[in-house]
Design an enzyme around this catalytic site. Structure first.
Site, PDB file in Angstrom:
ATOM      1  N   HIS A 280      -8.480  64.253 -45.436  1.00  0.00           N
ATOM      2  CA  HIS A 280      -7.364  65.379 -45.084  1.00  0.00           C
ATOM      3  C   HIS A 280      -7.150  66.071 -46.127  1.00  0.00           C
ATOM      4  CE1 HIS A 280      -4.989  68.419 -42.694  1.00  0.00           C
ATOM      5  NE2 HIS A 280      -6.350  68.955 -41.944  1.00  0.00           N
ATOM      6  N   ASP A 337     -11.948  66.355 -36.297  1.00  0.00           N
ATOM      7  CA  ASP A 337     -13.325  66.040 -36.113  1.00  0.00           C
ATOM      8  C   ASP A 337     -13.802  64.645 -36.379  1.00  0.00           C
ATOM      9  OD1 ASP A 337     -13.374  69.080 -36.882  1.00  0.00           O
ATOM     10  OD2 ASP A 337     -13.653  68.721 -38.386  1.00  0.00           O
TER      11      ASP A 337
END
Ligand code: ACO
Length: 401
Positions: A280, A337
């Site tokens: 991320h 996700d």
């Protein structure tokens, strides 16, 4: 890394920051994110408390208007949204023009943009009343568009909204009711969806949200700005990752389930392969949303009596990656996700609708950020560049080239 380079036109110094890794684009009071500590708060409220106790529309109100609503405010907000869930019949004709294999994200962004044609006053009237109306219309109609995109892909007739149902249950009804068989919304499914939408509702200046703000900064309407945000979300490095994660987990399963082999592949820079759902831009510690979703995953699959073997593969893959020096050094943890797709699949949502689900969740955030950007009267977004092309040269006639 930041590079400082002088501009050739002597207008001063500019920073070259590919991907805006260290560039703040705005001051915002909506979402607080601490990537080192793994903290996420909407308007000051911890994501863990909101996911546990709140409803998606309550969170939408909080993000858009800044405070949790009173019961009367929430009732009014909810009822106004219910009164706008129907969409113009001519939008169905637009939908009919899409082939059945159209990706639902393309259909969704097109239908959202089509609202500018059906409500042209939304383009020019910037009064508070009009903006509030645009907001409730969009919140009300997106689930209808999303479910209709799915129905179109199945070649099924669309379902009209049932306004006695709550927001999530109404969406599930439009997705899964068939004319020949009724459909009873399972409260376990509806609650799980509510949680997932809350977890996706805002995430400060990510790619799609920045897109909404950049497009909106030219004074483009809410509908066209959000339509652009949907397209930005679609990419596999952003929201599109949730579809790719489940496809990757299925591929690992089909390949015999050797997770270590896939971790090695992801470390090989020449493979062009990444572990989807890992890493991320901001979180260099566990993504707090991933923690909540991972916990919810076991619980929801148990409640629904679903046994999905890819859940074990996902856990093994996480274990293998988190113990690998490559992932440790780069601080690559599972992101939001990684586990969401396993829940969506257990809820009966087809794979190519996963990113649409993300868009439904992110909608309040996009709206809140578009509204804040306008209220702060921010200037048009217009980054600079460092020119590295040809220097001055004379035009050569085509016969002499
Ligand atoms: N698998 C293998 N290696 C990775 C991964 C991954 N998933 N993610 C990052 N890396 C490596 C990069 O190759 C790079 O290595 P290097 O320093 O040796 O060159 C290093 O980790 C840093 O990665 P960057 O791409 O520079 O980090 P950036 O902040 O630009 O990208 C991103 C973040 C796009 C999320 C990235 O981690 C990625 O591609 N992940 C997979 C896709 C994904 O899951 N996206 C969803 C993000 S969450 C969301 O949008 C909701």
């Amino acid at each position: 890394a930041i590079d400082i380079a002088p501009l050739r036109d002597k207008s001063g110094y500019i920073t070259l920051d590919y991907g805006f890794k260290n560039t703040g684009s705005t001051k915002s009071a909506i979402t607080f994110l601490d990537g080192e500590e793994g903290i996420l708060r909407y308007r000051g409220y911890p994501i863990e408390q909101l996911a546990e106790k709140s409803s998606f529309l309550e969170v939408a109100y909080l993000l858009i208007y800044g405070e949790l609503p009173s019961q009367a405010e929430l009732d009014q907000f909810t009822n106004t949204i219910k009164s706008h869930t129907l969409v113009h019949e001519d939008i169905r004709k637009i939908l009919d023009g899409f082939p059945a294999n159209a990706h639902p994200m393309g259909v969704l962004s097109s239908l959202v943009c089509s609202l500018t044609a059906f409500y042209p006053e939304s383009i020019t009237d910037r009064s508070k009343e009009q903006v509030d109306l645009n907001i409730v219309r969009l919140l009300a109609k997106m689930p209808t568009f999303a479910a209709w995109a799915f129905k179109n892909s199945m070649g099924h007739p669309v379902n009209y909204p049932k306004n006695k149902l709550d927001y999530c249950s109404n969406f599930l009804h439009m997705m899964f009711s068939l004319p020949v068989e009724g459909y009873e919304v399972d409260p376990v499914v509806s609650d799980a969806l509510n949680k997932l939408l809350i977890l996706h509702a805002d995430h400060e200046q990510n790619c799609s949200t920045s897109t909404v703000r950049v497009v909106g900064s030219s004074k483009a309407s809410l509908y066209s700005s959000v339509s652009a945000g949907i397209n930005a979300l679609w990419g596999p490095l952003h929201g599109g990752a949730n579809q790719e994660v489940i496809e990757q987990l299925d591929a690992i399963k089909a390949d015999g389930g050797n997770t270590q082999k896939w971790v090695e592949k992801a470390k090989d820079k020449n493979s062009g392969f990444r572990l989807m759902g890992f890493g991320h831009r901001v979180y260099k510690n566990f993504d707090p949303r991933a923690k909540i979703i991972k916990g919810a995953c076991d619980q929801i699959l148990n409640k629904l009596g679903v046994n999905d073997p890819v859940l074990n593969i996902a856990k093994e893959l996480e274990e293998a990656a988190l113990n690998d020096p490559y992932f440790i050094e780069r601080k690559l943890y599972p992101n939001v996700d990684f586990y969401s797709g396993i829940i969506y699949r257990a809820l009966g949502i087809p794979t190519d609708m996963f990113t649409v689900m993300f868009a439904l969740g992110r909608l309040p955030g996009w709206i809140a950020q578009w509204k804040e950007m306008n209220e702060q009267k921010e200037p048009i977004s217009r980054p600079r560049q460092i020119y590295v092309g040809a220097t001055l040269r004379d035009y050569v006639d085509v016969t002499k080239r």
